[in-house]
Design an enzyme around this catalytic site. Structure first.
Site, PDB file in Angstrom:
ATOM      1  N   GLY A  85       0.786  -1.218   0.000  1.00  0.00           N
ATOM      2  CA  GLY A  85       0.000   0.000   0.000  1.00  0.00           C
ATOM      3  C   GLY A  85       0.818   1.268   0.000  1.00  0.00           C
ATOM      4  N   ALA A  90      -1.576   7.878   0.438  1.00  0.00           N
ATOM      5  CA  ALA A  90      -1.412   9.334   0.381  1.00  0.00           C
ATOM      6  C   ALA A  90      -0.406   9.858   1.402  1.00  0.00           C
ATOM      7  CB  ALA A  90      -2.766  10.025   0.566  1.00  0.00           C
ATOM      8  N   VAL A 228      -0.696 -23.255   2.555  1.00  0.00           N
ATOM      9  CA  VAL A 228       0.236 -23.320   3.684  1.00  0.00           C
ATOM     10  C   VAL A 228      -0.152 -24.563   4.477  1.00  0.00           C
ATOM     11  CG1 VAL A 228       1.074 -22.208   5.786  1.00  0.00           C
ATOM     12  CG2 VAL A 228       0.490 -20.811   3.780  1.00  0.00           C
ATOM     13  N   HIS A 458      -9.097   2.169   3.678  1.00  0.00           N
ATOM     14  CA  HIS A 458      -8.544   1.752   4.970  1.00  0.00           C
ATOM     15  C   HIS A 458      -9.350   0.621   5.593  1.00  0.00           C
ATOM     16  CE1 HIS A 458      -7.487   6.239   4.774  1.00  0.00           C
ATOM     17  NE2 HIS A 458      -6.423   5.560   4.412  1.00  0.00           N
ATOM     18  N   GLY A 491      -2.881  -5.063   8.237  1.00  0.00           N
ATOM     19  CA  GLY A 491      -4.104  -4.377   8.639  1.00  0.00           C
ATOM     20  C   GLY A 491      -5.147  -5.289   9.231  1.00  0.00           C
TER      21      GLY A 491
END
Length: 524
Positions: A85, A90, A228, A458, A491
């Site tokens: 990201g 920004a 995995v 976000h 995140g």
């Protein structure tokens, strides 16, 4: 058992890049797997009309740095590429307010505000944070709005991950005592979110990943992890077999690696999607709360286009100013470089209402009331030069849940609180005032105007921290419940609503997680 790597990190964003550097510093052999491409400064799109270099849409052979994912309740904008990201964000690096640390599933696990304080400072240093030194037309208008609201003291120049040297002048590494790459001073062109072509933006490939590679960490780009599997033991105590395939080639053989540990750092959309798939086959011990507690910062993204040709709203860094409008909310000015007008094809006049019919009627009213204004916005004016995007965020909490679907993707449902909405009265009121100041008209993304589905850059949560697996997916040290040497560091770990851009918080929490891992013991 001898493994190919000590740790394999899935994803190279803020969590993955921190993990790569700190684990390599501790003596571990590290591989980072990233589905996006390597980008040099000259590789980035000059404008967002260059869709192949800007958008990530592999089925169309577009391998850019920005991905759009549409769900029933939200449209998510995320980054793809080596550096995750950081390539498309920004640049802003705010520290959340106290409520972030005292709410959500992690609140009772530690005194987070105190414990994370040194890691925030470390993250700011590593990311090259600096106060934005200049205001331009869009920022000055926000400052005027602050005065009109009587909140001038709540207007600020944000800390941003940008090198502010002499404009366009290259210098030796100014951050890491010469161990990092050369840098160039910001030109304030506004092109941060299409990829910085001037070597001024402090993306992760210029700090954490760059230094990790110097320590021997390997980066495998244009590949994505598809499986995995624990080796020998169900809990992964003997390590894992990781299978990857090409993300850019139609045909290609799978590659297989073994590692003692795995770090999931593919962002919410990458990590949660992969873990939901793995829970059904190779990782059944994952918590049943996986995919729950998804948060969006309660955002709206509304564009305002001025009809005043004397203004240039594209000039500046991507976000050069912000205004705290109340204790739970703030407003930021977002810009694209001149020439980046693609978004106007996906924007309609701002319209609010309780259902789609009402929104459509209100939208057509705007067209008919101001036909000349909208004609100029869409056909005459340079969209990016005349347009600023108002990013409104709130720390008020509500959550979604992501579930796997029949097509191998994810779908969204409301988990707690009210569903995300593009119709936030405070945001609409601020947009109206800002529009009056710059002599402009507001527009918003087509799905916001017609369907009332908000957009966010976000998205957070889905593998949150908790005291046990009945309440979350990971513990306070980011370790996955039920498995050894497996962590989630991106995140998806964010366990409360920060109400601000989360990049700095992800970096700080990742730094703390890596600090808990001991140095590798040398073989005798």
């Amino acid at each position: 058992m001898q493994h190919d790597f000590d740790y394999i990190i899935i994803g190279s964003g803020f969590g993955g890049s921190v993990s790569a550097l700190r684990l390599s510093e501790k003596g571990y052999k590290v591989l980072v797997v990233e589905k996006g491409k390597w980008y040099k400064a000259t590789d980035f799109a000059k404008t967002n009309w260059k869709l192949r270099k800007w958008l990530w849409m592999p089925h169309l052979r577009f391998f850019g740095i920005m991905k759009m994912s549409i769900f029933k309740h939200i449209v998510v904008i995320s980054g793809t590429g080596v550096g995750g990201g950081s390539l498309v964000y920004a640049n802003t690096l705010p520290i959340p307010k106290t409520n972030f640390y005292k709410s959500g599933s992690w609140s009772q696990l530690a005194d987070w505000e105190t414990e994370l304080k040194p890691f925030y400072q470390l993250a700011l240093k590593m990311l090259g944070a600096a106060r934005n030194p200049k205001l331009f037309d869009g920022d000055i208008a926000l400052q005027t709005l602050a005065k009109e609201l009587g909140r001038e003291d709540q207007f600020e120049h944000p800390d941003v991950a940008v090198f502010f040297g002499k404009e366009g002048q290259e210098v030796k590494d100014p951050y890491f005592e010469g161990k990092g790459p050369d840098r160039s001073g910001c030109t304030f062109c506004g092109g941060c979110m299409t990829g910085c072509r001037h070597n001024a933006k402090n993306t992760l490939d210029k700090n954490y990943l760059y230094l990790a590679q110097n320590n021997g960490a390997e980066i495998l780009a244009e590949n994505e992890v598809v499986d995995v599997v624990p080796i020998d033991n169900n809990d992964g105590a003997s390590g894992y077999k990781i299978s990857v395939k090409s993300s850019t080639k139609v045909f290609g053989k799978k590659k297989h690696f073994t590692a003692k540990g795995v770090v999931f750092s593919g962002g919410v959309l990458g990590t949660i999607k992969l873990l939901l798939q793995l829970k059904q086959k190779s990782l059944p011990l994952l918590s049943d709360t996986l995919g729950d507690n998804i948060r969006t910062n309660n955002e709206t993204l509304i564009s305002v286009s001025t009809l005043d040709k004397s203004k240039n709203l594209s000039k500046g860094v991507a976000i050069g100013s912000m205004l705290h409008t109340d204790e739970n909310s703030h407003l930021e000015i977002v810009r694209y470089a001149e020439g980046s007008g693609f978004w106007k094809l996906l924007h309609l006049p701002l319209s609010n209402g309780k259902n789609s019919l009402t929104r459509l009627l209100n939208m057509f009213k705007q067209f008919f009331r101001f036909p000349l204004s909208y004609f100029k916005i869409y056909f005459r004016n340079s969209w990016s030069k005349s347009t600023t995007v108002l990013l409104f965020m709130q720390s008020i909490d509500s959550t979604l849940k992501f579930k796997g679907n029949w097509f191998g993707g994810m779908s969204s449902t409301v988990s707690s609180g009210v569903k995300p909405s593009a119709d936030i009265p405070a945001s609409i009121a601020l947009t109206k005032k800002y529009s009056e100041i710059i002599g402009g008209k507001p527009t918003s993304f087509v799905l916001e105007s017609i369907a009332g589905i908000p957009s966010t850059a976000h998205v957070l949560g889905g593998a949150v921290m908790a005291e046990d697996s009945s309440k979350g997916v990971i513990n306070k040290n980011n370790e996955v419940f039920g498995y050894k040497n497996m962590l989630v560091v991106d995140g998806a770990m964010i366990s409360a609503n920060p109400g601000v851009n989360p990049s700095l918080s992800i970096t700080a929490i990742a730094e703390r997680a890596m600090a808990q891992i001991k140095n590798k013991q040398k073989d005798n």
